[in-house]
Structure formats: C-alpha cells, structure tokens
Design a protein around this motif. Structure first.
Motif, short mmCIF file in Angstrom:
data_model
loop_
_atom_site.label_atom_id
_atom_site.label_comp_id
_atom_site.label_asym_id
_atom_site.label_seq_id
_atom_site.Cartn_x
_atom_site.Cartn_y
_atom_site.Cartn_z
N GLY A 1 55.99 3.98 1.49
CA GLY A 1 54.99 3.38 0.61
C GLY A 1 53.75 2.98 1.36
O GLY A 1 53.81 2.28 2.36
N ILE A 2 52.60 3.40 0.87
CA ILE A 2 51.34 3.08 1.52
C ILE A 2 50.74 1.82 0.92
O ILE A 2 50.09 1.05 1.58
CB ILE A 2 50.36 4.27 1.42
CG1 ILE A 2 50.90 5.43 2.25
CG2 ILE A 2 48.98 3.90 1.89
CD1 ILE A 2 50.06 6.67 2.18
N GLY A 3 50.99 1.58 -0.34
CA GLY A 3 50.46 0.38 -0.99
C GLY A 3 49.97 0.73 -2.38
O GLY A 3 49.90 1.89 -2.76
N GLY A 4 49.64 -0.28 -3.13
CA GLY A 4 49.17 -0.07 -4.48
C GLY A 4 47.67 0.15 -4.54
O GLY A 4 46.96 0.12 -3.54
N ALA B 1 49.57 2.46 7.64
CA ALA B 1 49.00 3.45 6.73
C ALA B 1 47.76 4.10 7.33
O ALA B 1 47.55 5.31 7.20
CB ALA B 1 48.66 2.80 5.39
N GLN B 2 46.95 3.32 8.02
CA GLN B 2 45.75 3.88 8.64
C GLN B 2 46.10 4.82 9.78
O GLN B 2 45.47 5.86 9.96
CB GLN B 2 44.84 2.75 9.14
CG GLN B 2 44.19 1.98 8.01
CD GLN B 2 43.36 0.83 8.52
OE1 GLN B 2 43.35 0.52 9.70
NE2 GLN B 2 42.65 0.18 7.61
N LEU B 3 47.13 4.46 10.59
CA LEU B 3 47.56 5.35 11.67
C LEU B 3 48.15 6.64 11.13
O LEU B 3 47.92 7.72 11.68
CB LEU B 3 48.55 4.64 12.58
CG LEU B 3 47.95 3.61 13.53
CD1 LEU B 3 49.06 2.88 14.28
CD2 LEU B 3 47.01 4.28 14.50
N MET B 4 48.93 6.55 10.05
CA MET B 4 49.49 7.76 9.44
C MET B 4 48.38 8.65 8.91
O MET B 4 48.43 9.87 9.03
CB MET B 4 50.47 7.40 8.32
CG MET B 4 51.84 7.06 8.80
SD MET B 4 52.56 8.32 9.85
CE MET B 4 52.48 9.74 8.83
N ILE C 1 61.34 7.23 12.45
CA ILE C 1 60.88 5.91 12.86
C ILE C 1 60.21 5.15 11.71
O ILE C 1 59.63 4.10 11.92
CB ILE C 1 59.94 6.00 14.08
CG1 ILE C 1 58.68 6.80 13.77
CG2 ILE C 1 60.66 6.56 15.28
CD1 ILE C 1 57.63 6.72 14.86
N GLY C 2 60.31 5.71 10.50
CA GLY C 2 59.77 5.03 9.33
C GLY C 2 58.31 5.29 9.05
O GLY C 2 57.67 4.50 8.37
N TRP C 3 57.77 6.37 9.56
CA TRP C 3 56.37 6.68 9.36
C TRP C 3 56.18 7.97 8.58
O TRP C 3 55.18 8.65 8.71
CB TRP C 3 55.64 6.81 10.69
CG TRP C 3 55.41 5.51 11.38
CD1 TRP C 3 56.22 4.43 11.37
CD2 TRP C 3 54.29 5.16 12.18
NE1 TRP C 3 55.69 3.43 12.12
CE2 TRP C 3 54.50 3.85 12.63
CE3 TRP C 3 53.15 5.82 12.55
CZ2 TRP C 3 53.59 3.20 13.44
CZ3 TRP C 3 52.25 5.18 13.36
CH2 TRP C 3 52.47 3.88 13.80
N GLY C 4 57.13 8.35 7.75
CA GLY C 4 57.06 9.59 7.00
C GLY C 4 56.08 9.50 5.84
O GLY C 4 55.55 8.44 5.51
#
Length: 82
Positions: free
Chosen positions: A38-41, A50-53, A31-34
C-alpha cells in the motif's frame, strides 16, 4: 588508486546499475517493498518508502537504454586506457 573524476563517474554508474537490476518480485517483495504494498490514499503525503519505490521504478524504466550505452563506453575506455 587515484581519486579522479572518472572514478566518481564510474562509482555513480555502478550505483545506478545496482538500482536498475533490483527485481521487484524476487527481491523487493521479500523485504516488503513490492508493487502490491500500500502506497497510501488519495491526498496523503507519500512516505519515504513510497518515494524510494517510485525512484527505483523510475530508474529501471528510464535508465535502461542509457545505462547500456554508458556501460559500453566505460568498458571500451577501460579496455583502451586500462
């Protein structure tokens, strides 16, 4: 069924169990949450995804042993008191 404190605790335990059993490669990456997403720079604010992951990874890491103990206690209480 009565709305008691025990039923609220049991509901919370079931929700934490549901988060703890999510498999990153089998389910979350589809579902695209692996982890490879990319989390961000550096210096960027992390988004909701990113916070939920991060929350899911933290629950799976930190709550593994306490969940086993709490689940065992709940099973024993259900067996004793129905």
């Amino acid at each position: 069924m009565a709305f008691t404190l025990y039923s609220l605790i049991q509901t919370a335990i079931l929700c934490v169990n549901a988060v703890a059993v999510l498999h990153e490669e089998r389910f979350l990456s589809k579902i695209g949450w692996g982890a490879d997403q990319g989390i961000g720079g550096f210096g960027d604010e992390p988004g909701i995804k990113a916070q939920l992951m991060n929350l899911i990874r933290s629950v799976r890491t930190v709550m593994r042993v306490p969940l086993i103990i709490v689940n065992s206690i709940c099973i024993v209480l259900l067996l004793l008191f129905g």
